[in-house]
Design an enzyme around this catalytic site. Sequence first.
Site, PDB file in Angstrom:
ATOM      1  N   THR A  23       0.804  -1.229   0.000  1.00 56.82           N
ATOM      2  CA  THR A  23       0.000   0.000   0.000  1.00 56.82           C
ATOM      3  C   THR A  23       0.841   1.285   0.000  1.00 56.82           C
ATOM      4  OG1 THR A  23      -0.117   0.053   2.420  1.00 56.82           O
ATOM      5  CG2 THR A  23      -1.892  -1.105   1.273  1.00 56.82           C
ATOM      6  N   TRP A  24       2.151   1.167  -0.241  1.00 55.80           N
ATOM      7  CA  TRP A  24       2.973   2.382  -0.228  1.00 55.80           C
ATOM      8  C   TRP A  24       2.532   3.301  -1.372  1.00 55.80           C
ATOM      9  CZ3 TRP A  24       9.015   2.718  -1.110  1.00 55.80           C
ATOM     10  CH2 TRP A  24       9.461   3.956  -0.616  1.00 55.80           C
ATOM     11  N   TYR A  57       3.150   5.478   5.576  1.00 53.41           N
ATOM     12  CA  TYR A  57       2.607   5.653   4.224  1.00 53.41           C
ATOM     13  C   TYR A  57       1.482   6.692   4.229  1.00 53.41           C
ATOM     14  CZ  TYR A  57       5.060   1.204   3.457  1.00 53.41           C
ATOM     15  OH  TYR A  57       5.998   0.207   3.403  1.00 53.41           O
TER      16      TYR A  57
HETATM   17  P1  NAP Z   1       6.275  -2.808  -6.256  1.00 49.97           P
HETATM   18  O1  NAP Z   1       5.156  -3.542  -5.661  1.00 49.97           O
HETATM   19  O2  NAP Z   1       7.465  -3.562  -6.728  1.00 49.97           O
HETATM   20  O3  NAP Z   1       5.773  -1.930  -7.497  1.00 49.97           O
HETATM   21  C1  NAP Z   1       4.651  -1.102  -7.460  1.00 49.97           C
HETATM   22  C2  NAP Z   1       4.534  -0.390  -8.805  1.00 49.97           C
HETATM   23  O4  NAP Z   1       4.478  -1.360  -9.840  1.00 49.97           O
HETATM   24  C3  NAP Z   1       3.288   0.464  -8.956  1.00 49.97           C
HETATM   25  O5  NAP Z   1       3.647   1.580  -9.726  1.00 49.97           O
HETATM   26  C4  NAP Z   1       2.324  -0.422  -9.724  1.00 49.97           C
HETATM   27  O6  NAP Z   1       1.444   0.343 -10.555  1.00 49.97           O
HETATM   28  C5  NAP Z   1       3.270  -1.227 -10.572  1.00 49.97           C
HETATM   29  N1  NAP Z   1       2.761  -2.573 -10.836  1.00 49.97           N
HETATM   30  C6  NAP Z   1       2.221  -3.435  -9.935  1.00 49.97           C
HETATM   31  N2  NAP Z   1       1.840  -4.568 -10.537  1.00 49.97           N
HETATM   32  C7  NAP Z   1       2.143  -4.417 -11.844  1.00 49.97           C
HETATM   33  C8  NAP Z   1       1.948  -5.223 -12.996  1.00 49.97           C
HETATM   34  N3  NAP Z   1       1.379  -6.433 -12.903  1.00 49.97           N
HETATM   35  N4  NAP Z   1       2.372  -4.739 -14.202  1.00 49.97           N
HETATM   36  C9  NAP Z   1       2.946  -3.521 -14.308  1.00 49.97           C
HETATM   37  N5  NAP Z   1       3.140  -2.712 -13.265  1.00 49.97           N
HETATM   38  C10 NAP Z   1       2.733  -3.155 -12.048  1.00 49.97           C
HETATM   39  O7  NAP Z   1       6.845  -1.659  -5.277  1.00 49.97           O
HETATM   40  P2  NAP Z   1       6.518  -1.135  -3.823  1.00 49.97           P
HETATM   41  O8  NAP Z   1       5.184  -0.497  -3.753  1.00 49.97           O
HETATM   42  O9  NAP Z   1       7.705  -0.348  -3.410  1.00 49.97           O
HETATM   43  O10 NAP Z   1       6.548  -2.460  -2.915  1.00 49.97           O
HETATM   44  C11 NAP Z   1       5.414  -3.210  -2.578  1.00 49.97           C
HETATM   45  C12 NAP Z   1       4.989  -2.971  -1.150  1.00 49.97           C
HETATM   46  O11 NAP Z   1       6.026  -3.356  -0.249  1.00 49.97           O
HETATM   47  C13 NAP Z   1       4.776  -1.491  -0.791  1.00 49.97           C
HETATM   48  O12 NAP Z   1       3.590  -0.981  -1.348  1.00 49.97           O
HETATM   49  C14 NAP Z   1       4.829  -1.557   0.693  1.00 49.97           C
HETATM   50  O13 NAP Z   1       3.618  -2.062   1.216  1.00 49.97           O
HETATM   51  C15 NAP Z   1       5.982  -2.527   0.900  1.00 49.97           C
HETATM   52  N6  NAP Z   1       7.306  -1.852   1.050  1.00 49.97           N
HETATM   53  C16 NAP Z   1       7.943  -1.956   2.257  1.00 49.97           C
HETATM   54  C17 NAP Z   1       9.157  -1.315   2.452  1.00 49.97           C
HETATM   55  C18 NAP Z   1       9.857  -1.439   3.778  1.00 49.97           C
HETATM   56  O14 NAP Z   1      10.799  -0.682   4.042  1.00 49.97           O
HETATM   57  N7  NAP Z   1       9.427  -2.334   4.628  1.00 49.97           N
HETATM   58  C19 NAP Z   1       9.762  -0.581   1.415  1.00 49.97           C
HETATM   59  C20 NAP Z   1       9.104  -0.532   0.190  1.00 49.97           C
HETATM   60  C21 NAP Z   1       7.889  -1.180   0.023  1.00 49.97           C
HETATM   61  P3  NAP Z   1      -0.107   0.666 -10.176  1.00 49.97           P
HETATM   62  O15 NAP Z   1      -0.126   1.074  -8.730  1.00 49.97           O
HETATM   63  O16 NAP Z   1      -0.489   1.725 -11.137  1.00 49.97           O
HETATM   64  O17 NAP Z   1      -0.906  -0.579 -10.411  1.00 49.97           O
END
Ligand code: NAP
Length: 281
Positions: A23-24, A57
């Site tokens: 959900t970031w 977030y």
């Molecule tokens: P991610 O999930 O690797 O990528 C998200 C991005 O990719 C968004 O722009 C999304 O677009 C796009 N996307 C998702 N599915 C896709 C698909 N099937 N095809 C094409 N593009 C796609 O990156 P993230 O948000 O950094 O990481 C996931 C989650 O991990 C976060 O939301 C958060 O909850 C957690 N996180 C934790 C930490 C930590 O320090 N603990 C750090 C970073 C992240 P749309 O939104 O437009 O669909």
Amino acid sequence: MPSSIRTTRLPGGDDVPVLGQGTWGMGEKPIRRTNEVAALRLGLDLGMTLIDTAEMYGNGGAEDVVGEAVSGRRDQVFIVSKVLPTHASRLGVVTACEQSLRRLGTDRIDLYLLHWRLGTPLAETVAGFEALKAGGKIRHWGVSNFDTADMVELAGVANGKNVQTDQVLYNLMRRGIEHDLLPWCRERGIPVMAYSPVEQGVLADDGRLTKVADRHGVSRSQIALAWVLRQDGVIAIPKAVTPDHVRENRAAHDIRLIPADLQELDRLFRPPSGKQPLEMI
Ligand code: NAP
């Protein structure tokens, strides 16, 4: 009919789906809220019933979005949230948790993580987590962005072995944990939660994935996700607001990569040859 999502067992005995939702970036702009809530609900309908969020977030906005998405179906959802390291004192975690619970509109967080490590002694944070557990406000606790040495230190403090997961950056472009952190966790039955599994969308555009993706008739992003999910003891939490991305991510769970795919991906995205410090986004 798609298969149901595989589960993995946390040390505390809970079985959680290996594919959840991040959900970031949610809860930052009111105009996007309806779509964010709808995307999370679609993901829940498709079985991605683990939702990862954090007080950081959207300054609490993402927890608020999650609260709306799970309302009326709270018992079907495993909620993970995180406390900021600046709130990681014995009393600080309790206050932060109570505020998160209010935003989430629930009486308990299933898994509460320390977002990353700063100056607070681990024993103090763990004592706060254990007090929250005793009071029923959280069911389990864990950590995030902990490297192997941090995990070893954690295991040495009182109740430190109650840790349920380490949430870390892991995807084809960030394979460092395969050298030591992943085996360390696996040996102790602690699942790793892979964040940014598609490198924040970068892997969706990475041409190196095209051949394997074409072979399976799927997208590059789906291959990146299937690769993270190829092994036991790893939970992936992609974030998606676009409904087609949510559906694609769910379908990626059912892709079976064959040895030839894995060999090709190893050639294109090299596994670590030695210790690499844990990377963070
Ligand atoms: P991610 O999930 O690797 O990528 C998200 C991005 O990719 C968004 O722009 C999304 O677009 C796009 N996307 C998702 N599915 C896709 C698909 N099937 N095809 C094409 N593009 C796609 O990156 P993230 O948000 O950094 O990481 C996931 C989650 O991990 C976060 O939301 C958060 O909850 C957690 N996180 C934790 C930490 C930590 O320090 N603990 C750090 C970073 C992240 P749309 O939104 O437009 O669909």
